[in-house]
Design a protein around this motif. Structure first.
Motif, PDB file in Angstrom:
ATOM      1  N   GLN A  93       1.225 -49.886 -18.962  1.00 22.64           N
ATOM      2  CA  GLN A  93       0.282 -50.881 -19.456  1.00 22.64           C
ATOM      3  C   GLN A  93       0.751 -51.491 -20.766  1.00 22.64           C
ATOM      4  OE1 GLN A  93      -3.655 -49.341 -20.256  1.00 22.64           O
ATOM      5  NE2 GLN A  93      -4.630 -51.291 -19.786  1.00 22.64           N
ATOM      6  N   ALA A 110      -8.530 -53.811 -22.766  1.00 20.12           N
ATOM      7  CA  ALA A 110      -7.659 -52.948 -21.983  1.00 20.12           C
ATOM      8  C   ALA A 110      -8.125 -51.503 -22.056  1.00 20.12           C
ATOM      9  CB  ALA A 110      -6.219 -53.051 -22.470  1.00 20.12           C
ATOM     10  N   ASP A 692     -11.368 -52.772 -16.796  1.00 22.58           N
ATOM     11  CA  ASP A 692      -9.923 -52.937 -16.638  1.00 22.58           C
ATOM     12  C   ASP A 692      -9.475 -52.157 -15.407  1.00 22.58           C
ATOM     13  OD1 ASP A 692      -7.215 -53.723 -18.113  1.00 22.58           O
ATOM     14  OD2 ASP A 692      -6.974 -51.713 -17.325  1.00 22.58           O
ATOM     15  N   SER A 694      -5.770 -51.369 -13.001  1.00 27.13           N
ATOM     16  CA  SER A 694      -4.329 -51.549 -12.867  1.00 27.13           C
ATOM     17  C   SER A 694      -3.817 -50.714 -11.706  1.00 27.13           C
ATOM     18  CB  SER A 694      -3.603 -51.157 -14.159  1.00 27.13           C
ATOM     19  OG  SER A 694      -3.755 -49.778 -14.420  1.00 27.13           O
ATOM     20  N   ARG A 696       0.155 -49.533  -9.775  1.00 30.58           N
ATOM     21  CA  ARG A 696       1.616 -49.600  -9.687  1.00 30.58           C
ATOM     22  C   ARG A 696       2.045 -49.055  -8.341  1.00 30.58           C
ATOM     23  NH1 ARG A 696       6.550 -47.184 -10.039  1.00 30.58           N
ATOM     24  NH2 ARG A 696       8.126 -48.162 -11.406  1.00 30.58           N
ATOM     25  N   PHE A 709       3.630 -53.943 -10.592  1.00 29.32           N
ATOM     26  CA  PHE A 709       2.554 -53.462 -11.458  1.00 29.32           C
ATOM     27  C   PHE A 709       1.641 -54.628 -11.777  1.00 29.32           C
ATOM     28  CE2 PHE A 709       0.645 -52.936 -15.653  1.00 29.32           C
ATOM     29  CZ  PHE A 709       0.046 -51.694 -15.528  1.00 29.32           C
ATOM     30  N   THR A 710       0.354 -54.411 -11.620  1.00 27.39           N
ATOM     31  CA  THR A 710      -0.617 -55.447 -11.936  1.00 27.39           C
ATOM     32  C   THR A 710      -1.769 -54.846 -12.719  1.00 27.39           C
ATOM     33  OG1 THR A 710      -1.999 -57.231 -11.028  1.00 27.39           O
ATOM     34  CG2 THR A 710      -1.895 -55.187  -9.763  1.00 27.39           C
ATOM     35  N   ASP A 711      -2.301 -55.615 -13.638  1.00 29.04           N
ATOM     36  CA  ASP A 711      -3.451 -55.159 -14.410  1.00 29.04           C
ATOM     37  C   ASP A 711      -4.393 -56.342 -14.645  1.00 29.04           C
ATOM     38  OD1 ASP A 711      -1.284 -56.085 -16.242  1.00 29.04           O
ATOM     39  OD2 ASP A 711      -2.821 -55.776 -17.770  1.00 29.04           O
ATOM     40  N   TRP A 712      -5.687 -56.053 -14.583  1.00 25.84           N
ATOM     41  CA  TRP A 712      -6.710 -57.080 -14.721  1.00 25.84           C
ATOM     42  C   TRP A 712      -7.813 -56.567 -15.639  1.00 25.84           C
ATOM     43  CZ3 TRP A 712      -6.395 -61.933 -12.450  1.00 25.84           C
ATOM     44  CH2 TRP A 712      -5.302 -62.106 -11.595  1.00 25.84           C
ATOM     45  N   SER A 713      -8.196 -57.404 -16.593  1.00 31.20           N
ATOM     46  CA  SER A 713      -9.269 -57.019 -17.507  1.00 31.20           C
ATOM     47  C   SER A 713     -10.408 -58.029 -17.427  1.00 31.20           C
ATOM     48  CB  SER A 713      -8.760 -56.930 -18.952  1.00 31.20           C
ATOM     49  OG  SER A 713      -8.376 -58.204 -19.437  1.00 31.20           O
TER      50      SER A 713
END
Length: 791
Positions: A93, A110, A692, A694, A696, A709-713
């Protein structure tokens, strides 16, 4: 906006709540409801967690999660055994967030209950935990969220922006940390720990990325063994962005930056009983700061941007710029005896140079308000825009000189018995002299007036904490701290008359404590409860001279604030440690909270104390290795805050409707003599919901692994000021990131493409409410590529 700004600025409300007694009763009821809810949650989750571990005993689909060790209690402990709501940022992250050239504001949303913002760009970040923070943008502003970098408190908010790179640990501790971390931490602590030199190991890494607007990020780390007992670690980061915003009025370009930071550490460890760690670090920054954009908010909307708004254009006739440099160092000495460990931590931080200037009105033109009443008398020189600019504001500020010196002595028990303890002494001294200016509105810059204020701060504390293992499953802890804090404030330079007094003094003596219990319900499943207090020392607001649009303001003093917090939760490892969950609920009551009424119709920064502020909520974190290839994380928080002070009145937002009917914002707080009541309003910059997620996923490919890898907040809507103002409501913000890469040679090499703010969501995140519908927006979409190598 008037001076001492460190440069650029930083539904309907219910009728007055019935009676203070009813409010207190309602809050006490909420506290009991919170405690009951937590107990029920623990009772429901614990058997499920224990049962899940048994049912999944034969499940080998996913890899085991690494055990997390934290230093939230100033000593190393397992995360699940610490009776504090704590988040540890994952390496994936941090890497993803950092590649877009983002500064420390990248941590915002985050982490559960964490909000970070700045009206000064890459400096002067303001932190909020559980909705509890401070919107004050002035040089001498104190914050209830403490930032501790390598065990050294970064007291001045300008220092808190030091970049995050080559980190061993990033921890966010929620709730009062007054016993072990001291004053100015009643909301919590953001704790950063640098990676340390390694003995006998020659190693290092390099990472290079570039993206949209030539947003570049270069990191380099070198670990050098200097004999068997000495090692050095050199870490450096350089971030750059081209000017990407055009100003057709001045025919200039802005919003670029060059930001460089480095850290050199030397470790000397002659044997296993003694070590000395020396740390020297510094930072230089040259860039635009942040731009205020006039009339980008739709009147009558909840912070919606006007149709056709173009983030790459800025129509203003003033100057925006920022330069900054700092240097610091610290020494950690550790002596280990058979049953005790002694530590000495000495720190020095200095802001060598800081200057920031901004066009606060966010537009252009003379802003001749009288032209409105006599259109026939207007000339071309009176033209202004975009939209209505009632008067021009160009301000600047900075640091004339600054240093802080801290010394801490610690002692820890290290025996094997059921009773463990730690204690210490903390000494602190800071001297800060600022300088602020008002300028003529258009280029070239012409200084109109100058004010310089000086503050000295001396503090001393003694503290201790005891832990008793009552049984093999139950641990009880208690801590206490006594703090003496003293501040002197004066105004040695003032080119324009200031109202008295010319000097002010504030002193506080405070006793803080905490009590907690941890109970192991089942191996890997722990329940905890905690009651803790914290306080923020008295604060000063610098005086400002009168201007054509604002009255003079004398030195302001806010008395110290106190917080008591109740928290309970559960932490569990599930499915043979293939998953981990943490859940907590909390309630807090702040007495005499220091709040800052920024701007308003009179354009005055007003430092006030609210009788009470109450907050309650819940936080959840979940991480799982779903399979050997897929890791998934989900976190979220709900935070409810409420100001409870029936007598607190502040100036509302501007109202120029007498000149132009559409030039008035909508204050939703009840009217009061001289302003509006804020009793019952939420705290500013306090979104109710933060979330948040995420994931992987990696696939073996050739001699390495291809991964995504993706992350969303998600950050819910929030008020920007103390009173509720419809237009100055930041709408919900969803930010997404994606990283596609390939790593090989035992993860020594990594090449990836990435995007941050992939959907290019552009929203209002801050505003100026004293003149027009001026706003600040979030960072744009960045698409780029990165290569990294380790050796």
């Amino acid at each position: 906006m008037n001076s001492a700004k460190s440069g650029a600025m930083t539904g309907s409300s219910a009728v007055l709540r019935r009676k203070v007694a009813e409010q207190v009763g309602r809050a006490e009821c909420a506290a009991w409801q919170t405690a009951v809810a937590a107990s029920l949650a623990a009772a429901l989750l614990a058997p499920a967690a224990a049962g899940a571990a048994e049912v999944a005993a034969s499940d080998t689909s996913g890899a085991t999660l690494s055990e997390v060790i934290v230093t939230a209690t100033r000593r190393e402990e397992k995360l699940n055994e610490v009776p504090v709501s704590t988040t540890v940022m994952a390496a994936d992250q941090l890497q993803a967030l950092n590649m877009s050239g983002m500064d420390i504001r990248q941590l915002s949303a985050a982490v559960p209950s964490l909000q970070v913002e700045s009206s000064n760009g890459r400096t002067f970040p303001r932190f909020y935990i559980r909705g509890y923070g401070n919107t004050d943008f002035t040089t001498f502003a104190s914050q209830p969220v403490s930032l501790v970098y390598d065990d050294i408190v970064q007291e001045n908010a300008i220092l808190k922006g030091f970049p995050i790179f080559d980190q061993a640990d990033v921890e966010v501790l929620r709730g009062p940390q007054g016993t072990l971390f001291g004053r100015n931490s009643p909301a919590g602590v953001v704790k950063l720990e640098s990676a340390k030199p390694q003995l006998g190991q020659f190693s290092g890494s390099v990472s290079v990325s570039d993206g949209t607007y030539n947003t570049g990020n270069v990191q380099a780390v070198l670990n050098l063994p200097l004999g068997e007992r000495t090692a050095m670690r050199i870490s450096s980061q350089y971030q750059h962005r081209d000017n990407w915003v055009d100003d057709p009025v001045n025919n200039t370009h802005t919003m670029g930056y060059d930001d460089w930071a480095t850290r050199v550490q030397l470790l000397y460890q002659p044997d296993d009983t003694f070590s000395a760690l020396f740390n020297v670090h510094g930072r230089t920054l040259d860039g635009a700061g942040i731009i205020f954009r006039a009339n980008i908010i739709q009147p009558g909307s909840e912070g919606a941007l006007v149709p056709g708004f173009d983030p790459s254009k800025w129509y203003a006739d003033g100057y925006v710029g920022q330069t900054y440099s700092m240097a610091g160092g610290n020494v950690h000495l550790t002596w280990k005896l058979p049953s005790l460990t002694f530590k000495s931590i000495t720190g020095y931080e200095s802001i060598l140079h800081y200057n920031t200037i901004g066009d606060i009105d966010g537009g252009y033109g003379n802003g001749n308000v009288f032209c409105v009443f006599n259109p026939g008398g207007c000339t071309a020189a009176d033209a202004s825009g975009p939209g209505y600019i009632p008067f021009p504001v160009e301000t600047g500020g900075g640091i004339k000189n600054h240093y802080q010196l801290s010394q801490e002595f610690q002692v820890f028990s290290t025996g094997s018995g059921p009773l463990q303890a730690q204690g210490g002494i903390f000494l602190f001294k800071e001297r800060t002299q600022d300088i602020s200016h008002n300028y003529a509105p258009q280029l070239p810059l012409v200084e109109l007036d100058t004010t310089s204020a000086l503050q000295t701060n001396d503090a001393a504390a003694i503290y201790g904490s005891v832990e008793w293992a009552a049984t093999s499953d139950l641990k009880l802890r208690a801590g206490a701290r006594f703090t003496h804090d003293h501040k002197d404030f004066s105004v040695p330079i003032a080119s324009a008359p200031l109202p008295p007094p010319a000097v002010a003094i504030a002193t506080a003596n405070k006793f803080n404590w905490d009590l907690s219990a941890t109970y192991q319900i089942d191996p890997g499943v722990d329940w905890y409860a905690r009651v803790a207090t914290g306080f923020r020392a008295p604060s000063f607001g610098a005086p400002t001279p009168a201007t054509a649009n604002s009255p003079a303001v004398p030195i302001q003093v806010a008395v110290s604030e106190d917080n008591i917090s109740y928290e309970t939760g559960i932490k569990a490892d599930l499915f043979e440690r293939k998953a981990r969950v943490a859940f907590d609920v909390y309630y807090y009551d702040v007495s005499h909270q220091q709040l800052t009424a920024v701007g308003g119709a009179s354009n005055v920064t007003q430092l006030v104390n609210a009788a009470h502020t109450k907050g309650r909520g819940a936080e959840l974190e979940f991480t799982a290795n779903v399979t050997s290839n897929l890791t998934f994380s989900l976190s979220g928080s709900y935070n409810y805050t409420e100001i409870q002070d029936p007598n607190l009145v502040i100036a509302p937002c501007f109202n120029w409707s007498f000149a132009i009917p559409a030039a008035a914002c909508t204050s939703l707080s009840p009217p009061a003599p001289g302003g509006v009541y804020v009793n019952g309003d939420p705290l500013p910059q306090a979104p109710k919901v933060i979330a948040d997620a995420s994931a992987r996923y990696g696939i073996p490919l050739g001699s390495g692994e291809a991964y995504a890898f993706t992350d969303w907040s998600y950050r819910g809507k929030m008020d920007l000021f103390l009173d509720r103002e419809r237009e100055f409501t930041a709408p919900p913000l969803v930010l997404g990131g994606l990283r596609l890469g390939y790593e090989w040679a035992e993860k020594k090499y990594d090449v990836a493409v990435f995007c941050r703010n992939c959907t290019n969501a552009i929203k209002l995140v801050y505003g100026i409410n004293f003149e027009n519908f001026t706003g600040i927006i979030n960072e744009p979409r960045i698409i780029g590529a990165q290569f990294s190598a380790k050796f």
